[in-house]
Write a protein that holds these residues in place. Structure first.
Motif, PDB file in Angstrom:
ATOM      1  N   ALA A  98       0.801  -1.207   0.128  1.00  0.00           N
ATOM      2  CA  ALA A  98      -0.434  -0.203  -0.019  1.00  0.00           C
ATOM      3  C   ALA A  98       0.843   1.078   0.074  1.00  0.00           C
ATOM      4  O   ALA A  98       0.532   2.115  -0.503  1.00  0.00           O
ATOM      5  N   ALA A  99       2.256   1.628   0.763  1.00  0.00           N
ATOM      6  CA  ALA A  99       2.822   2.563   1.104  1.00  0.00           C
ATOM      7  C   ALA A  99       3.585   2.520  -0.981  1.00  0.00           C
ATOM      8  O   ALA A  99       3.016   3.841  -1.206  1.00  0.00           O
ATOM      9  N   GLY A 100       3.500   1.471  -1.211  1.00  0.00           N
ATOM     10  CA  GLY A 100       4.161   1.814  -3.190  1.00  0.00           C
ATOM     11  C   GLY A 100       3.135   2.070  -4.127  1.00  0.00           C
ATOM     12  O   GLY A 100       3.666   3.059  -4.860  1.00  0.00           O
ATOM     13  N   ARG A 101       1.571   1.470  -3.538  1.00  0.00           N
ATOM     14  CA  ARG A 101       0.820   2.220  -4.218  1.00  0.00           C
ATOM     15  C   ARG A 101       0.537   3.500  -4.699  1.00  0.00           C
ATOM     16  O   ARG A 101       0.198   4.255  -5.203  1.00  0.00           O
ATOM     17  N   LEU A 102       0.737   3.954  -3.027  1.00  0.00           N
ATOM     18  CA  LEU A 102      -0.095   5.500  -2.611  1.00  0.00           C
ATOM     19  C   LEU A 102       1.289   6.270  -2.183  1.00  0.00           C
ATOM     20  O   LEU A 102       0.525   7.681  -2.851  1.00  0.00           O
ATOM     21  N   ASP A 103       1.666   5.641  -1.783  1.00  0.00           N
ATOM     22  CA  ASP A 103       2.527   7.114  -1.626  1.00  0.00           C
ATOM     23  C   ASP A 103       4.559   6.830  -2.090  1.00  0.00           C
ATOM     24  O   ASP A 103       5.406   6.943  -3.244  1.00  0.00           O
ATOM     25  N   ASP A 104       5.224   6.595  -0.691  1.00  0.00           N
ATOM     26  CA  ASP A 104       6.440   5.841  -0.604  1.00  0.00           C
ATOM     27  C   ASP A 104       6.828   4.440  -0.445  1.00  0.00           C
ATOM     28  O   ASP A 104       6.581   4.026   0.744  1.00  0.00           O
ATOM     29  N   GLN A 110      -2.834   2.503   7.494  1.00  0.00           N
ATOM     30  CA  GLN A 110      -3.482   3.587   7.272  1.00  0.00           C
ATOM     31  C   GLN A 110      -3.766   4.328   5.483  1.00  0.00           C
ATOM     32  O   GLN A 110      -4.910   3.745   4.666  1.00  0.00           O
ATOM     33  N   PHE A 111      -2.652   3.677   5.447  1.00  0.00           N
ATOM     34  CA  PHE A 111      -1.809   3.465   3.605  1.00  0.00           C
ATOM     35  C   PHE A 111      -3.769   1.997   3.345  1.00  0.00           C
ATOM     36  O   PHE A 111      -4.169   2.626   2.596  1.00  0.00           O
ATOM     37  N   ASN A 112      -3.474   1.241   4.036  1.00  0.00           N
ATOM     38  CA  ASN A 112      -3.624   0.231   3.152  1.00  0.00           C
ATOM     39  C   ASN A 112      -5.161   0.313   3.339  1.00  0.00           C
ATOM     40  O   ASN A 112      -6.185  -0.009   2.666  1.00  0.00           O
ATOM     41  N   ARG A 113      -5.730   1.225   4.657  1.00  0.00           N
ATOM     42  CA  ARG A 113      -7.286   1.409   4.295  1.00  0.00           C
ATOM     43  C   ARG A 113      -7.975   2.212   3.204  1.00  0.00           C
ATOM     44  O   ARG A 113      -8.674   2.175   2.933  1.00  0.00           O
ATOM     45  N   THR A 114      -7.151   3.150   2.889  1.00  0.00           N
ATOM     46  CA  THR A 114      -7.118   4.270   1.797  1.00  0.00           C
ATOM     47  C   THR A 114      -7.144   3.431   0.381  1.00  0.00           C
ATOM     48  O   THR A 114      -8.206   3.484  -0.625  1.00  0.00           O
ATOM     49  N   ARG A 115      -6.550   2.279   0.308  1.00  0.00           N
ATOM     50  CA  ARG A 115      -6.202   1.698  -0.370  1.00  0.00           C
ATOM     51  C   ARG A 115      -7.332   0.531  -1.670  1.00  0.00           C
ATOM     52  O   ARG A 115      -7.797   0.793  -1.656  1.00  0.00           O
ATOM     53  N   ARG A 116      -8.213   0.488   0.006  1.00  0.00           N
ATOM     54  CA  ARG A 116      -8.972  -0.169   0.278  1.00  0.00           C
ATOM     55  C   ARG A 116     -10.333   0.457   0.109  1.00  0.00           C
ATOM     56  O   ARG A 116     -11.101   0.001  -1.421  1.00  0.00           O
ATOM     57  N   LYS A 117     -10.324   1.521   0.055  1.00  0.00           N
ATOM     58  CA  LYS A 117     -11.805   2.800  -0.535  1.00  0.00           C
ATOM     59  C   LYS A 117     -11.282   2.797  -2.201  1.00  0.00           C
ATOM     60  O   LYS A 117     -12.224   3.044  -2.721  1.00  0.00           O
ATOM     61  N   ILE A 118     -10.149   3.195  -2.574  1.00  0.00           N
ATOM     62  CA  ILE A 118     -10.281   3.706  -3.948  1.00  0.00           C
ATOM     63  C   ILE A 118     -10.291   2.665  -4.741  1.00  0.00           C
ATOM     64  O   ILE A 118     -10.975   2.823  -5.419  1.00  0.00           O
ATOM     65  N   GLU A 119      -9.552   1.754  -4.282  1.00  0.00           N
ATOM     66  CA  GLU A 119     -10.132   0.496  -4.599  1.00  0.00           C
ATOM     67  C   GLU A 119     -10.958  -0.287  -5.547  1.00  0.00           C
ATOM     68  O   GLU A 119     -11.985  -0.735  -5.902  1.00  0.00           O
ATOM     69  N   SER A 120     -12.572   0.392  -4.330  1.00  0.00           N
ATOM     70  CA  SER A 120     -13.491  -0.022  -3.982  1.00  0.00           C
ATOM     71  C   SER A 120     -14.469   0.368  -5.536  1.00  0.00           C
ATOM     72  O   SER A 120     -15.022  -0.411  -6.143  1.00  0.00           O
ATOM     73  N   GLY A 121     -14.215   1.640  -5.107  1.00  0.00           N
ATOM     74  CA  GLY A 121     -14.689   2.742  -6.355  1.00  0.00           C
ATOM     75  C   GLY A 121     -14.405   2.220  -7.105  1.00  0.00           C
ATOM     76  O   GLY A 121     -14.865   2.121  -8.597  1.00  0.00           O
ATOM     77  N   MET A 122     -12.573   2.295  -7.655  1.00  0.00           N
ATOM     78  CA  MET A 122     -12.044   1.956  -9.186  1.00  0.00           C
ATOM     79  C   MET A 122     -13.022   0.486  -9.609  1.00  0.00           C
ATOM     80  O   MET A 122     -13.337  -0.261 -10.646  1.00  0.00           O
ATOM     81  N   ARG A 123     -13.298  -0.597  -8.454  1.00  0.00           N
ATOM     82  CA  ARG A 123     -13.735  -1.801  -8.987  1.00  0.00           C
ATOM     83  C   ARG A 123     -14.952  -2.145  -9.343  1.00  0.00           C
ATOM     84  O   ARG A 123     -15.585  -2.684  -9.906  1.00  0.00           O
ATOM     85  N   GLU A 124     -15.494  -1.377  -8.473  1.00  0.00           N
ATOM     86  CA  GLU A 124     -17.522  -0.321  -9.264  1.00  0.00           C
ATOM     87  C   GLU A 124     -16.711  -0.146 -10.317  1.00  0.00           C
ATOM     88  O   GLU A 124     -17.900  -0.854 -11.087  1.00  0.00           O
ATOM     89  N   GLN A 125     -16.264   0.340 -11.032  1.00  0.00           N
ATOM     90  CA  GLN A 125     -16.381   1.341 -11.939  1.00  0.00           C
ATOM     91  C   GLN A 125     -15.864   0.113 -12.585  1.00  0.00           C
ATOM     92  O   GLN A 125     -16.867   0.350 -14.174  1.00  0.00           O
ATOM     93  N   GLY A 126     -14.831  -0.491 -12.774  1.00  0.00           N
ATOM     94  CA  GLY A 126     -14.281  -1.540 -14.392  1.00  0.00           C
ATOM     95  C   GLY A 126     -15.252  -2.511 -13.522  1.00  0.00           C
ATOM     96  O   GLY A 126     -15.557  -3.148 -15.116  1.00  0.00           O
ATOM     97  N   PHE A 127     -16.479  -3.229 -13.241  1.00  0.00           N
ATOM     98  CA  PHE A 127     -17.402  -3.762 -13.707  1.00  0.00           C
ATOM     99  C   PHE A 127     -18.551  -3.672 -14.684  1.00  0.00           C
ATOM    100  O   PHE A 127     -19.529  -3.890 -15.387  1.00  0.00           O
ATOM    101  N   ARG A 128     -18.830  -2.116 -14.013  1.00  0.00           N
ATOM    102  CA  ARG A 128     -19.930  -1.450 -14.940  1.00  0.00           C
ATOM    103  C   ARG A 128     -19.901  -1.303 -16.662  1.00  0.00           C
ATOM    104  O   ARG A 128     -20.123  -1.711 -16.919  1.00  0.00           O
ATOM    105  N   GLN A 129     -17.920  -1.007 -16.152  1.00  0.00           N
ATOM    106  CA  GLN A 129     -17.672  -0.949 -17.798  1.00  0.00           C
ATOM    107  C   GLN A 129     -17.330  -2.849 -18.730  1.00  0.00           C
ATOM    108  O   GLN A 129     -17.682  -3.121 -19.701  1.00  0.00           O
ATOM    109  N   VAL A 130     -17.759  -3.723 -17.493  1.00  0.00           N
ATOM    110  CA  VAL A 130     -17.514  -5.263 -17.776  1.00  0.00           C
ATOM    111  C   VAL A 130     -19.220  -5.540 -18.629  1.00  0.00           C
ATOM    112  O   VAL A 130     -19.625  -5.832 -19.640  1.00  0.00           O
TER     113      VAL A 130
END
Length: 574
Positions: free
Chosen positions: A291-297, A322-342
């Protein structure tokens, strides 16, 4: 999309009977190629020897000369969990022997992956005498050239598949080099640097480096916790050598013989290190480092692994959590958008899903696209690329594949047929990254589909579940669930046991964000058993029959352990 198929895993019954007193555990092991009980011991003495690693001796010579000469060594790492553990291991070992060592990891959003010319320019500011790459460098032709032009030797340690042309480094240790006869081709980055550092320590000992010094030669077994974490988190195939590395690392973690940072990561996740399993490394520790590498450093994660002070480690672990919690939140929204594209693709093609999927939203987070690609791949059982906008009109894509479609080789073929399409790419059989111009997105979508169709002969991918058979009511016990838990490490090429049977669903309760808590009963059984179906909202009545593929699991709630089934696949029997 064709229906999933369930097939029983073949096994040798005579071997199974010899392996374990519990018949179902015997067939699980025999079905994974285990021929004797001694193969389950996974002792350190059975580790492959490093002699066949190409450039191994030259790598050791470079490091020993740098240590002995008091030279400045710079470790250049990668921004995932394998890169973090590789960097931490190299730095910890070199510090232990008194080396002058520092590290640098490219920020993925500014520099991208690997030893690029741009990151070499940053590295040269610290005036290193030797650059050592970990978990990267095999494709860094320009970066290595830039370092050499500046008079700095480069040692590359990596495990990624090499391109046709190798960089002109002073030594390249990578088991996947075509000219490398080392049999352990599935080492990840931290496994490679573990071998190299082990060779360095032995050479220093022979040279008398530790005589008269305040510290003894470090025991390389002390660093197996990091090797275990990186190997599991990088999802490399678990051949016997990797299973030994993981099991030995887990034993040290369970015994508390690990650095404060690892203990702090277990604590912040609410897990007990004394009962650590490979699942904890893959689903608890790895994601927090990533999560640190995905969102920051990723340096935040590396500093956690390097910290010798428990309070400092706990503070950093909370930051990673906390990075991991934020990552999960971001992922949730992106995942929903991805499945809508599918869903939009399905609607446009009369309910028929194409054999490949390319997804893109301009506001997607570059650090999370790999997770989204993986989630869609698991749901649709298709090779998937997810893209995010990068700088200067470019897109960065992360791909995930399915068995039988080597996604890095797919990119190689596309680059060969359309050389102006891809800016750069790299990866493995099951995961890859790519950069291309935004205006080429649709062109890549078509090229990806064409190449996969060539490989598959135009036949749509078809998922097959390999089951270890059915379990009786008596076999679905907490004792057996615990036994399977500690037969780990499970992973790619040594998969966790799956079982299947026909059930009635006695009750369903929707919990959390779309999960189903079930009470199941085998159609020919007499026992109700709890189960969880994650990311599924199930509707059923007690008369319906369901074919269910599941894992036997230990559920820990309020310090109480109970047995439960984890549903992997289910289909209504009409």
């Amino acid at each position: 999309m064709s229906a999933d198929a369930i097939r029983r895993r073949p096994y040798d019954k005579k071997i199974a009977e010899r392996l374990h007193e519990q018949a179902f555990i015997g067939r699980v092991l025999a079905g994974r190629g285990v021929a004797g009980a001694d193969e389950l011991e996974l002792p350190l003495k059975d580790l492959l020897l490093p002699g066949a690693l190409k450039d191994f001796d030259r790598a050791v010579e470079l490091l020993v000369a740098a240590v002995g000469g008091g030279q400045s060594i710079l470790i250049v790492g990668d921004y995932d969990a394998d890169g973090a553990t590789s960097t931490a291991l190299a730095v910890r070992v070199l510090r232990t022997v008194g080396a002058n060592v520092s590290y640098l990891v490219p920020n993925r959003f500014k520099f991208g992956y690997g030893l690029s010319r741009e990151i070499v320019a940053v590295a040269l500011r610290s005036k290193p005498d030797l650059i050592v790459t970990v978990d990267n460098g095999i494709a860094s032709i320009d970066g290595v050239r830039a370092a050499k032009e500046a008079g700095v030797p480069v040692l590359v340690t990596d495990h990624h598949l090499p391109p046709p042309e190798l960089p002109a480094a002073d030594a390249i240790v990578n088991p996947n080099r075509e000219d490398c006869s080392f049999p352990g081709k599935n080492l990840c980055g931290v496994g490679v640097i573990f071998y190299v550092m082990t060779g360095m320590i032995r050479r220093l000992q022979r040279n008398g480096w530790f005589e008269g010094r305040d510290t003894d030669a470090p025991r390389m077994t002390d660093f197996l916790d990091l090797v275990a974490i990186g190997t599991v988190a990088d999802v490399v195939p678990l051949d016997r050598n990797n299973r030994i590395l993981i099991e030995q690392g887990l034993r040290r973690i369970r015994a508390g013989l690990t650095y404060p940072g690892v203990l702090a990561l277990f604590k912040v996740a609410g897990r007990d290190h004394r009962s650590a399993t490979s699942d904890d490394l893959g689903f608890v520790i790895g994601p927090r480092l990533n999560a640190a590498g995905r969102l920051d450093d990723i340096s935040v994660g590396i500093e956690c692994l390097l910290s010798a002070d428990l309070k400092t480690a706990q503070r950093i672990a909370r930051e990673l959590d906390q990075f991991n919690r934020t990552r999960r939140k971001i992922e949730s929204g992106m995942r929903e958008q991805g499945f809508r594209q599918v869903e939009a693709v399905l609607s446009a093609q009369s309910g028929v899903l194409p054999s490949t999927l390319c997804l893109y939203e301009p506001d997607w987070h570059e650090g999370v696209i790999g997770i989204v690609a993986g989630r869609v791949k698991e749901h649709c059982y298709r090779p998937v690329f997810a893209f995010a906008k990068a700088a200067d009109g470019m897109l960065k894509g992360s791909g995930r594949s399915i068995p039988g479609i080597h996604i890095r080789d797919v990119l190689m073929s596309i680059a060969a047929t359309e050389p102006d399409l891809l800016s750069k790419f790299g990866g493995h059989a099951m995961a890859a990254g790519v950069s291309l111009a935004e205006h080429n997105f649709e062109r890549f979508n078509k090229a990806f589909a064409v190449e996969v169709a060539r490989i598959t002969g135009g036949i749509s991918p078809h998922r097959e579940w390999l089951s270890d058979g059915a379990l009786s009511d008596a076999e679905m016990s907490l004792l057996n669930a615990r036994a399977l838990k500690y037969l780990q490490p499970w992973g790619q090429s040594f998969p966790a046991p799956l079982f299947d049977d026909v059930f009635h669903i006695r009750s369903v309760k929707i919990v959390g964000s779309g999960h189903s808590r079930l009470i199941l009963k085998r159609t020919d059984g007499n026992r109700d058993i709890p189960a969880m179906a994650f990311n599924r909202k199930i509707e059923s009545n007690s008369e319906q029959k369901w074919q269910i593929v599941y894992r036997l699991d230990v559920n820990l709630f309020r310090e109480q352990e109970t047995v439960q089934l984890l549903v992997e696949h289910m289909a209504l029997i009409e």
